[in-house]
Design a protein around this motif. Structure first.
Motif, PDB file in Angstrom:
ATOM      1  N   GLU A 262       0.354  -2.253 -11.760  1.00  0.00           N
ATOM      2  CA  GLU A 262       0.745  -3.609 -12.156  1.00  0.00           C
ATOM      3  C   GLU A 262       0.788  -3.687 -13.665  1.00  0.00           C
TER       4      GLU A 262
ATOM      5  N   ARG B  17      -5.222   5.857   2.279  1.00  0.00           N
ATOM      6  CA  ARG B  17      -5.113   4.425   1.989  1.00  0.00           C
ATOM      7  C   ARG B  17      -5.187   4.126   0.492  1.00  0.00           C
ATOM      8  N   GLU B  18      -5.684   5.057  -0.320  1.00  0.00           N
ATOM      9  CA  GLU B  18      -5.751   4.824  -1.760  1.00  0.00           C
ATOM     10  C   GLU B  18      -4.559   5.424  -2.506  1.00  0.00           C
TER      11      GLU B  18
ATOM     12  N   TRP C 129      -2.068   0.174  -2.736  1.00  0.00           N
ATOM     13  CA  TRP C 129      -2.412   0.179  -4.153  1.00  0.00           C
ATOM     14  C   TRP C 129      -1.123   0.243  -4.972  1.00  0.00           C
TER      15      TRP C 129
ATOM     16  N   VAL D  75      -1.341   5.539  -4.424  1.00  0.00           N
ATOM     17  CA  VAL D  75      -0.641   4.533  -5.228  1.00  0.00           C
ATOM     18  C   VAL D  75       0.833   4.543  -4.874  1.00  0.00           C
TER      19      VAL D  75
ATOM     20  N   VAL E  16       4.252  -5.679  -3.204  1.00  0.00           N
ATOM     21  CA  VAL E  16       4.207  -4.260  -3.564  1.00  0.00           C
ATOM     22  C   VAL E  16       5.516  -3.803  -4.215  1.00  0.00           C
TER      23      VAL E  16
ATOM     24  N   GLU F 255      -2.568  -3.352   3.140  1.00  0.00           N
ATOM     25  CA  GLU F 255      -2.461  -3.393   1.689  1.00  0.00           C
ATOM     26  C   GLU F 255      -2.102  -2.017   1.149  1.00  0.00           C
TER      27      GLU F 255
ATOM     28  N   ASP G   9      -2.768  -1.271 -14.898  1.00  0.00           N
ATOM     29  CA  ASP G   9      -3.742  -1.716 -13.899  1.00  0.00           C
ATOM     30  C   ASP G   9      -3.312  -1.273 -12.505  1.00  0.00           C
ATOM     31  N   LEU G  10      -4.283  -1.085 -11.636  1.00  0.00           N
ATOM     32  CA  LEU G  10      -4.019  -0.828 -10.225  1.00  0.00           C
ATOM     33  C   LEU G  10      -4.655  -1.934  -9.406  1.00  0.00           C
ATOM     34  N   ARG G  11      -3.888  -2.469  -8.475  1.00  0.00           N
ATOM     35  CA  ARG G  11      -4.409  -3.542  -7.628  1.00  0.00           C
ATOM     36  C   ARG G  11      -3.970  -3.314  -6.188  1.00  0.00           C
ATOM     37  N   GLU G  12      -4.849  -3.698  -5.268  1.00  0.00           N
ATOM     38  CA  GLU G  12      -4.462  -3.713  -3.868  1.00  0.00           C
ATOM     39  C   GLU G  12      -3.641  -4.968  -3.605  1.00  0.00           C
ATOM     40  N   GLN G  13      -2.449  -4.780  -3.053  1.00  0.00           N
ATOM     41  CA  GLN G  13      -1.559  -5.907  -2.790  1.00  0.00           C
ATOM     42  C   GLN G  13      -1.155  -5.938  -1.325  1.00  0.00           C
TER      43      GLN G  13
END
Length: 386
Positions: A210, A140-141, A207, A143, A157, A205, A179-183
């Protein structure tokens, strides 16, 4: 992210997965690509062409890359045809005549299992859902970044366009601060969509890297728009209609308010042709529009709106305006309508164009009048995201 233990800078491990059928339904006005015909599947060029636009700048940076790809038409064939010299193929296809969602999910999982820094996928919301399902809790992590190629892309995403995806990738290769963000990944029910009902559902979601304005915002769905504002916009447009011209009324509640003002039953999710206060055709596709414009050169105006939240003006949900159609229309014959609330929610970000023709997108960039009420117009920038 996975990194080498070597003292030298490690190669960036980029995995590539392509949905070869993504977006084929858009120009046909099909509202999606889940149930397209075999004939359309044979034209699998849209997603491949968009993938090439994102990947081409990386050809000169192969020494910084370790490339992994899904097999055959789902990735490896395209990379090898483009001239990427060292591609590791991961997994196998199911052996069916056409690739499937199950292939996408399984291969996403297998690519993640290989130890990668980024999973670059090409498709739309359905493909993004496949990524969520394939990666599941175990990865799940991982990218990911989407190259937008689908009919509907409500998820946050995706890069704004293929060139923006290339910008993100190149910054990653340069060890830039990203940056890394959950979207969110969202999708709608295509069968209900074809019936004029928008049912957006949250599926999970991912990762996502961004960088400034290179990744699109989540589509703002289900938000109420004041009826009086829509009525004011519609009244303004109706006053400006010329009986000598034909009007292509685009998707969305704001253009639909124009038909409501005229007491006409059109489609919320497609293009209708209006002339002298009457509908000549409803829910037309790109082929119809090209043929119609050939017969009515310099007599047509398209009325379109932007998607709330992300600001896309062209290339999301209105792909019936193909590059050929847009060139035949000309920029001066695009009328943009939007509430001021929708514009303010962009927080000074420009409206976005992603017509699937990079040269055309650059030509469309600049400023455009936006009708925001009765005799109320603002001047607002349009950008191709570069």
């Amino acid at each position: 992210m996975t990194h080498s233990s070597s003292s030298s800078t490690p190669r960036f491990r980029l995995a590539f997965l392509l949905n070869p059928y993504a977006g084929l339904g858009g120009p046909e006005g099909l509202k999606g690509s889940d149930d397209i015909s075999d004939d359309l599947r044979a034209r699998n060029s849209r997603s491949m062409a968009r993938a090439k636009r994102a990947l081409a700048p990386l050809l000169t940076q192969q020494d910084r890359l370790s490339l992994l790809a899904a097999p055959g038409v789902m990735g490896a064939d395209l990379l090898q045809d483009m001239g990427f010299a060292d591609v590791t193929v991961v997994g196998t296809l199911s052996g069916e005549s056409y690739t499937s969602a199950e292939d996408s999910e399984r291969l996403a999982h297998e690519l993640a299992e290989s130890g990668i820094d980024l999973l670059l996928f090409v498709g739309g919301d359905g493909t993004a859902r496949n990524m969520v399902n394939g990666l599941s809790s175990e990865h799940r992590e991982q990218v990911c970044l989407g190259i937008p190629a689908g009919v509907k892309m409500h998820s946050a995403v995706f890069a704004i366009n293929p060139e923006s995806a290339a910008e993100v990738l190149q910054l990653l290769l340069k060890n830039g601060l990203v940056d890394l963000r959950e979207q969110e990944v969202r999708d709608i029910d295509e069968s209900l969509f074809r019936q004029g009902q928008v049912r957006s559902k949250y599926y999970g979601e991912l990762w996502v890297p961004e960088v400034g304005h290179f990744v699109q915002q989540t589509k703002n769905s289900g938000r109420e728009v004041e009826e009086l504002v829509l009525a004011d916009i519609a009244a303004d447009i109706v006053e400006r209609l010329d009986d000598e011209r034909y009007y292509l009324i685009g998707p969305g509640s704001t253009p639909k308010a124009i038909l409501d003002e005229l007491q006409l039953e059109g489609t919320l999710l497609g293009f209708d042709v209006l002339h002298q206060g009457e509908l000549l055709a409803t829910d037309v596709n790109a082929s119809y529009l090209e043929a119609f414009l050939e017969q009515h050169t310099d007599q047509c105006t398209a009325i379109i709106t932007a998607i709330g939240g992300q600001g896309h003006l062209l290339g999301r949900g209105n792909q019936q305006l193909s590059p050929n159609v847009l060139r035949m229309l000309g920029q001066d014959n695009l009328w943009v309508v939007a509430t001021k609330t929708k514009i303010k929610e962009l927080e000074q970000r420009p409206l976005l164009v992603d017509s699937n023709d990079a040269e055309l997108d650059r030509a469309l960039s600049g400023h455009v009048p936006v009708t925001t009420g009765y005799r109320d117009t603002i001047y607002y920038p349009i950008s191709c995201g570069l």
